[in-house]
Design a protein around this motif. Structure first.
Motif, PDB file in Angstrom:
ATOM      1  N   GLY A  83      -8.360  -4.181   9.159  1.00 24.86           N
ATOM      2  CA  GLY A  83      -7.035  -4.530   9.661  1.00 24.86           C
ATOM      3  C   GLY A  83      -6.210  -3.293   9.999  1.00 24.86           C
ATOM      4  N   VAL A  84      -6.253  -2.285   9.135  1.00 24.33           N
ATOM      5  CA  VAL A  84      -5.540  -1.034   9.417  1.00 24.33           C
ATOM      6  C   VAL A  84      -6.105  -0.411  10.683  1.00 24.33           C
ATOM      7  CG1 VAL A  84      -5.069   1.319   8.606  1.00 24.33           C
ATOM      8  CG2 VAL A  84      -4.904  -0.605   7.005  1.00 24.33           C
ATOM      9  N   LEU A  85      -7.423  -0.347  10.766  1.00 28.97           N
ATOM     10  CA  LEU A  85      -8.086   0.247  11.919  1.00 28.97           C
ATOM     11  C   LEU A  85      -7.743  -0.516  13.205  1.00 28.97           C
ATOM     12  CD1 LEU A  85     -10.066   2.494  12.658  1.00 28.97           C
ATOM     13  CD2 LEU A  85     -11.917   0.878  12.248  1.00 28.97           C
ATOM     14  N   GLU A  86      -7.795  -1.833  13.158  1.00 25.84           N
ATOM     15  CA  GLU A  86      -7.512  -2.645  14.341  1.00 25.84           C
ATOM     16  C   GLU A  86      -6.042  -2.602  14.751  1.00 25.84           C
ATOM     17  OE1 GLU A  86      -9.125  -6.386  13.090  1.00 25.84           O
ATOM     18  OE2 GLU A  86     -11.196  -5.677  13.338  1.00 25.84           O
ATOM     19  N   SER A  87      -5.165  -2.288  13.812  1.00 29.39           N
ATOM     20  CA  SER A  87      -3.738  -2.205  14.132  1.00 29.39           C
ATOM     21  C   SER A  87      -3.369  -0.892  14.815  1.00 29.39           C
ATOM     22  CB  SER A  87      -2.895  -2.354  12.857  1.00 29.39           C
ATOM     23  OG  SER A  87      -2.893  -1.144  12.103  1.00 29.39           O
ATOM     24  N   ALA A  88      -4.277   0.070  14.814  1.00 30.66           N
ATOM     25  CA  ALA A  88      -3.970   1.403  15.337  1.00 30.66           C
ATOM     26  C   ALA A  88      -3.573   1.362  16.803  1.00 30.66           C
ATOM     27  CB  ALA A  88      -5.168   2.327  15.137  1.00 30.66           C
ATOM     28  N   GLU A  89      -2.440   1.980  17.086  1.00 31.37           N
ATOM     29  CA  GLU A  89      -1.969   2.158  18.455  1.00 31.37           C
ATOM     30  C   GLU A  89      -1.945   3.651  18.726  1.00 31.37           C
ATOM     31  OE1 GLU A  89       1.685   0.122  19.245  1.00 31.37           O
ATOM     32  OE2 GLU A  89       0.962  -1.737  18.338  1.00 31.37           O
ATOM     33  N   PHE A  90      -2.708   4.069  19.719  1.00 29.10           N
ATOM     34  CA  PHE A  90      -2.891   5.487  20.005  1.00 29.10           C
ATOM     35  C   PHE A  90      -1.959   5.950  21.100  1.00 29.10           C
ATOM     36  CE2 PHE A  90      -6.729   4.022  18.039  1.00 29.10           C
ATOM     37  CZ  PHE A  90      -7.169   5.089  17.282  1.00 29.10           C
ATOM     38  N   GLY A  91      -1.171   6.973  20.784  1.00 29.60           N
ATOM     39  CA  GLY A  91      -0.389   7.668  21.803  1.00 29.60           C
ATOM     40  C   GLY A  91      -1.274   8.759  22.400  1.00 29.60           C
ATOM     41  N   ALA A  92      -0.675   9.660  23.124  1.00 22.88           N
ATOM     42  CA  ALA A  92      -1.446  10.768  23.699  1.00 22.88           C
ATOM     43  C   ALA A  92      -2.046  11.608  22.580  1.00 22.88           C
ATOM     44  CB  ALA A  92      -0.513  11.632  24.551  1.00 22.88           C
ATOM     45  N   PRO A  93      -3.256  12.140  22.784  1.00 13.84           N
ATOM     46  CA  PRO A  93      -3.864  12.992  21.758  1.00 13.84           C
ATOM     47  C   PRO A  93      -2.962  14.177  21.428  1.00 13.84           C
ATOM     48  CG  PRO A  93      -5.468  12.486  23.474  1.00 13.84           C
ATOM     49  CD  PRO A  93      -4.124  11.998  23.954  1.00 13.84           C
ATOM     50  N   VAL A  94      -2.951  14.553  20.165  1.00 15.18           N
ATOM     51  CA  VAL A  94      -2.181  15.728  19.730  1.00 15.18           C
ATOM     52  C   VAL A  94      -3.005  16.957  20.076  1.00 15.18           C
ATOM     53  CG1 VAL A  94      -1.224  16.934  17.745  1.00 15.18           C
ATOM     54  CG2 VAL A  94      -1.078  14.438  17.863  1.00 15.18           C
ATOM     55  N   LEU A  95      -2.387  17.877  20.800  1.00 12.15           N
ATOM     56  CA  LEU A  95      -3.074  19.107  21.178  1.00 12.15           C
ATOM     57  C   LEU A  95      -2.709  20.211  20.206  1.00 12.15           C
ATOM     58  CD1 LEU A  95      -2.481  18.937  25.026  1.00 12.15           C
ATOM     59  CD2 LEU A  95      -4.486  18.168  23.751  1.00 12.15           C
ATOM     60  N   ASP A  96      -3.711  20.905  19.725  1.00 12.92           N
ATOM     61  CA  ASP A  96      -3.457  22.017  18.788  1.00 12.92           C
ATOM     62  C   ASP A  96      -3.691  23.343  19.463  1.00 12.92           C
ATOM     63  OD1 ASP A  96      -2.801  20.501  16.496  1.00 12.92           O
ATOM     64  OD2 ASP A  96      -4.899  20.016  16.244  1.00 12.92           O
TER      65      ASP A  96
ATOM     66  N   PRO B  22     -11.858  18.612  14.199  1.00 14.00           N
ATOM     67  CA  PRO B  22     -12.380  18.957  15.524  1.00 14.00           C
ATOM     68  C   PRO B  22     -13.891  19.221  15.449  1.00 14.00           C
ATOM     69  CG  PRO B  22     -10.444  20.270  14.983  1.00 14.00           C
ATOM     70  CD  PRO B  22     -10.837  19.526  13.741  1.00 14.00           C
ATOM     71  N   ASN B  23     -14.576  18.854  16.491  1.00 15.54           N
ATOM     72  CA  ASN B  23     -16.023  19.089  16.603  1.00 15.54           C
ATOM     73  C   ASN B  23     -16.857  18.312  15.591  1.00 15.54           C
ATOM     74  OD1 ASN B  23     -15.572  20.941  18.745  1.00 15.54           O
ATOM     75  ND2 ASN B  23     -14.982  22.461  17.216  1.00 15.54           N
ATOM     76  N   THR B  24     -16.333  17.202  15.074  1.00 13.28           N
ATOM     77  CA  THR B  24     -17.123  16.322  14.218  1.00 13.28           C
ATOM     78  C   THR B  24     -17.539  15.123  15.054  1.00 13.28           C
ATOM     79  OG1 THR B  24     -15.974  17.004  12.217  1.00 13.28           O
ATOM     80  CG2 THR B  24     -17.112  14.898  12.139  1.00 13.28           C
ATOM     81  N   PHE B  25     -18.829  14.800  14.961  1.00 11.90           N
ATOM     82  CA  PHE B  25     -19.391  13.717  15.753  1.00 11.90           C
ATOM     83  C   PHE B  25     -20.153  12.754  14.859  1.00 11.90           C
ATOM     84  CE2 PHE B  25     -18.769  17.331  18.531  1.00 11.90           C
ATOM     85  CZ  PHE B  25     -18.046  16.755  19.551  1.00 11.90           C
ATOM     86  N   PRO B  26     -20.446  11.555  15.340  1.00 11.55           N
ATOM     87  CA  PRO B  26     -21.159  10.575  14.518  1.00 11.55           C
ATOM     88  C   PRO B  26     -22.470  11.106  13.936  1.00 11.55           C
ATOM     89  CG  PRO B  26     -20.270   9.501  16.448  1.00 11.55           C
ATOM     90  CD  PRO B  26     -20.038  10.969  16.632  1.00 11.55           C
TER      91      PRO B  26
ATOM     92  N   TRP C 141       0.857  -1.187   0.000  1.00  6.04           N
ATOM     93  CA  TRP C 141       0.000   0.000   0.000  1.00  6.04           C
ATOM     94  C   TRP C 141       0.891   1.233   0.000  1.00  6.04           C
ATOM     95  CZ3 TRP C 141      -5.438   0.720   2.101  1.00  6.04           C
ATOM     96  CH2 TRP C 141      -6.253  -0.339   1.706  1.00  6.04           C
ATOM     97  N   TYR C 142       0.340   2.347  -0.451  1.00  2.18           N
ATOM     98  CA  TYR C 142       1.064   3.601  -0.606  1.00  2.18           C
ATOM     99  C   TYR C 142       0.490   4.678   0.307  1.00  2.18           C
ATOM    100  CZ  TYR C 142       2.564   1.583  -5.047  1.00  2.18           C
ATOM    101  OH  TYR C 142       3.079   0.761  -6.009  1.00  2.18           O
ATOM    102  N   VAL C 143       1.361   5.506   0.858  1.00  2.00           N
ATOM    103  CA  VAL C 143       0.945   6.750   1.494  1.00  2.00           C
ATOM    104  C   VAL C 143       1.075   7.796   0.404  1.00  2.00           C
ATOM    105  CG1 VAL C 143       1.499   8.489   3.243  1.00  2.00           C
ATOM    106  CG2 VAL C 143       1.745   6.050   3.777  1.00  2.00           C
ATOM    107  N   PHE C 144      -0.039   8.394  -0.014  1.00  2.00           N
ATOM    108  CA  PHE C 144       0.056   9.376  -1.083  1.00  2.00           C
ATOM    109  C   PHE C 144      -0.240  10.796  -0.621  1.00  2.00           C
ATOM    110  CE2 PHE C 144      -4.298   7.787  -1.479  1.00  2.00           C
ATOM    111  CZ  PHE C 144      -5.051   8.930  -1.692  1.00  2.00           C
ATOM    112  N   GLU C 145      -0.551  10.940   0.651  1.00  5.53           N
ATOM    113  CA  GLU C 145      -0.737  12.278   1.198  1.00  5.53           C
ATOM    114  C   GLU C 145      -0.484  12.190   2.698  1.00  5.53           C
ATOM    115  OE1 GLU C 145      -3.964  15.709   0.408  1.00  5.53           O
ATOM    116  OE2 GLU C 145      -4.802  13.811   1.062  1.00  5.53           O
ATOM    117  N   ASP C 146       0.424  13.015   3.198  1.00  5.99           N
ATOM    118  CA  ASP C 146       0.749  13.024   4.617  1.00  5.99           C
ATOM    119  C   ASP C 146       0.939  14.471   5.041  1.00  5.99           C
ATOM    120  OD1 ASP C 146       1.598  12.601   7.200  1.00  5.99           O
ATOM    121  OD2 ASP C 146       3.209  11.226   6.672  1.00  5.99           O
ATOM    122  N   GLU C 147      -0.129  15.046   5.544  1.00  8.76           N
ATOM    123  CA  GLU C 147      -0.136  16.435   5.989  1.00  8.76           C
ATOM    124  C   GLU C 147      -0.520  16.467   7.461  1.00  8.76           C
ATOM    125  OE1 GLU C 147       0.777  18.897   3.971  1.00  8.76           O
ATOM    126  OE2 GLU C 147       0.962  17.581   2.234  1.00  8.76           O
ATOM    127  N   GLU C 148      -0.417  17.622   8.080  1.00  6.29           N
ATOM    128  CA  GLU C 148      -0.755  17.753   9.493  1.00  6.29           C
ATOM    129  C   GLU C 148      -2.211  17.396   9.761  1.00  6.29           C
ATOM    130  OE1 GLU C 148      -0.973  21.282  12.778  1.00  6.29           O
ATOM    131  OE2 GLU C 148       0.688  21.324  11.355  1.00  6.29           O
TER     132      GLU C 148
END
Length: 183
Positions: free
Chosen positions: A170-183, A84-88, A41-48
């Motif tokens: 599989g990608v979703l289940e592999s996710a390991e979350f560090g501390a939330p990024v604060l902006d 931010p501020n997006t909910f289900p 698989w390719y990463v074709f966009e990696d922005e903040e």
């Protein structure tokens, strides 16, 4: 004295192991979330504020004015956005506005303690049927959209989505979350 053929074989084996043999999933980190991607698989966009990955190289080429050729075979992509501020309920409203069929609406937990909502829905856009998955992770202000990327005239996007659903999950289940990024 060692055989040159044996040394070459050992060196080749070590290189294959070091490079992962070409079939090991690669790791990507974005907004303090580490994920494993399926092989090739390719990463074709990696922005903040966004990360985009696909099973095909669909990124912008050297000259953004010159479009790339449509890749051979099925193309699917996952788009992670910082929202931010997006909910289900925002996505449930989108599904309703599109006159889409909501196929599933599930509360899930990622990495054991990160709550999320997963919606799978199908609809027709610009005459092309499609099926998509949205995962909203409010505690991280992250929204994931996983979908097929149909070419002109493709009518099998809903089936392509189902073929790649296990990869998306599989990608979703592999996710390991560090501390939330604060902006």
């Amino acid at each position: 004295m060692r055989s040159p053929r044996l040394l070459l074989l050992v060196a080749t084996a070590m290189l294959v192991i070091a490079c992962g043999g070409g079939n090991q999933p690669s790791s990507v980190s974005w907004r303090n979330v580490e994920m494993q991607l399926p092989a090739d698989w390719y990463v074709f966009e990696d922005e903040e504020d966004r990360l985009s990955v696909s099973n095909q190289d669909i990124g912008i080429g050297e000259d953004p004015e010159t479009p790339r050729e449509q890749p051979e075979g099925d193309t699917v992509a996952m788009f992670f956005t910082y929202e931010p501020n997006t909910f289900p309920d925002d996505w449930r409203e989108f599904v309703e506005q599109q006159d889409a069929e909501l196929e599933s609406d599930d509360q899930i937990v990622l990495q054991g303690d990160v709550p999320a909502t997963r919606l799978i829905f199908s609809f027709v856009t610009d005459g092309t049927p499609t099926r998509e998955m949205v995962v909203v992770i409010p505690s991280r202000a992250i929204v994931l959209l996983a979908q097929p990327v149909p070419g002109p005239g493709d009518e099998d996007a809903p089936e392509v989505f189902l073929e790649y659903l296990e990869d998306f999950l599989g990608v979703l289940e592999s996710a390991e979350f560090g501390a939330p990024v604060l902006d």
